[in-house]
Design an enzyme around this catalytic site. Structure first.
Site, mmCIF file in Angstrom:
data_model
loop_
_atom_site.group_PDB
_atom_site.id
_atom_site.type_symbol
_atom_site.label_atom_id
_atom_site.label_comp_id
_atom_site.label_asym_id
_atom_site.label_seq_id
_atom_site.Cartn_x
_atom_site.Cartn_y
_atom_site.Cartn_z
ATOM 1 C CB SER A 159 -0.906 0.002 1.232
ATOM 2 O OG SER A 159 -1.562 1.241 1.360
ATOM 3 C CG ASP A 302 -9.880 4.712 -3.808
ATOM 4 O OD1 ASP A 302 -9.934 3.515 -3.469
ATOM 5 O OD2 ASP A 302 -9.316 5.578 -3.126
ATOM 6 C CE LYS A 400 -13.667 3.381 5.806
ATOM 7 N NZ LYS A 400 -12.544 4.084 5.193
#
Length: 423
Positions: A159, A302, A400
């Protein structure tokens, strides 16, 4: 919360919400600076609040001074034995782990949802090499020990948040810090965003091929005030919805010069046949004859939930490649995206590291959010092109990153009805 979204095109203009990626970084830089900083933050989310709460637990003073304005007084000395609740925010956890070591603060970490299952070992192993200790391999655990600087080596495919966490704490390390990636770096634009945030606070980061270095002797200096960028990641849901039907959707407050990799949504939608226009910080997307494409997810993971909906409504086949990291998000997003498309009447095949989506349109139906904010918002975007209503179970997952999502959806002409609230 379960909602029913009627099949209705969206149209109009909406301001971009604050980039939570940028906000995380600016908050941490401000909490480590030499004086107070005023942060312009046009919206909040659960993840941003998690970082705020954790920094306050460490000793920063963070308070709202006006609408969309926050004052951050830096940490003078870390609090004794703080407890940091990271919620479901991977950024909060991965950014603050090296920081507490640099501060020398013995700290308890907590998290919820899928956060305890998300990868962390490759980071904690390097932190242990440099002087830290952890009471357990997964959350909840305690971290102790003083982090030392020097060379940190991480394998390829990790990541980008691991790199960011190490860079953010680097000015606190007497030896400085060099981070090397063995192999190709995925999601590199997020590290560019980190470098940009640190430079706004006076810290220079040297960037090489697959490595970054912060020389010793630097310190964060408050610029007085900073503004969080508009978020391309969440804007993508509106822009993709604009490509599906109706008169199009425009999002204001965006910056094409931003390091955010998700600005690539405009180029991808153009390749897929949508009508895209950019002018003076406003991105507008209108329908066009949509066609399938090959989408490389390595730098833009994303964007895949929103783009997968466009692909399902296009003609021909779309291939999503280099997307293995999507399995490690708030949900397994490859499984979730394929399930979402099939639940709404489309065709999608899940591959080990990608998707094959057959276009042709969606009909509607009932789908889960899988507890994932981006899947909930993708399902809402899908309703724009469906013939029947879309029922989304667990729609509150959008909070979120975008608590105002459902209100903004209705501002653009969408029709949303709450079915019930789960106990």
């Amino acid at each position: 919360m379960d909602v029913v979204v009627d099949p209705r095109p969206l149209a109009g203009q909406i301001p971009a919400v604050a980039s939570k990626s940028d906000a995380h970084r600016l908050l941490i830089c401000a909490a480590l600076a030499d004086g107070p900083t005023e942060l312009g933050l046009q919206s909040l989310s659960q993840d941003i609040l998690a970082t705020m709460d954790c920094l306050k637990a460490l000793g920063a003073d963070i308070r709202q001074t006006a609408p969309n304005r926050w004052q951050i007084a830096p940490i003078q000395a870390p609090a004794a034995s703080p407890v940091l609740d990271c919620g479901e925010s991977g950024s909060t956890l991965r950014f603050l782990l090296p920081l507490v070591g640099a501060l020398g603060a013995e700290t308890a970490f907590q998290g919820r949802g899928r956060l305890p299952q998300r990868p962390l070992t490759q980071l904690t192993e390097q932190l242990e090499v440099h002087g830290m200790d952890f009471s357990a391999p997964t959350l909840p655990f305690s971290a102790s020990g003083r982090l030392t600087g020097g060379l940190f080596r991480l394998p390829g495919g990790v990541s980008s948040q691991f790199v960011t966490g190490l860079l953010l704490c680097a000015p606190l390390l007497e030896e400085g810090c060099r981070v090397e990636i063995e192999g190709n770096m995925e999601s590199a634009p997020y590290v560019d965003l980190t470098v940009s945030a640190m430079e706004r606070f006076g810290v220079a980061v040297q960037t090489f091929e697959n490595s970054w270095q912060v020389l010793p002797g630097q310190a964060y200096r408050s610029p007085g005030s900073v503004q969080a960028q508009g978020d391309w990641s969440n804007a993508a849901f509106w822009l993709c919805a604009g490509a599906l039907d109706g008169r199009g959707v425009a999002v204001t407050g965006l910056d094409l010069a931003s390091p955010q990799g998700d600005k690539a949504v405009l180029n991808i939608l153009t390749r897929m046949g949508a009508q895209v226009r950019w002018q003076d910080g406003v991105a507008q997307v209108s329908p066009g004859p949509l066609r399938g494409a090959v989408v490389d997810a390595a730098e833009i993971p994303d964007l895949i939930p929103a783009l997968s909906i466009v692909a399902a409504c296009a003609q021909g086949e779309t291939q999503v490649i280099h997307a293995g990291r999507l399995r490690l998000k708030e949900s397994d997003r490859l499984t979730a995206c394929a399930s979402l498309i099939r639940a709404l009447g489309g065709q999608a095949e899940e591959l080990p590291e990608g998707l094959i989506i057959q276009g042709g349109g969606l009909t509607g139906g009932r789908t889960e959010s899988f507890g994932d904010h981006r899947i909930a918002m993708a399902a809402a975007a899908a309703a724009c092109a469906c013939r029947r209503p879309v029922t989304i179970c667990g729609a509150q997952a959008a909070d979120k990153s975008y608590p105002a999502f459902w209100a903004d959806y209705q501002t653009l002409g969408g029709s949303v009805h709450e079915l019930h609230v789960r106990s």
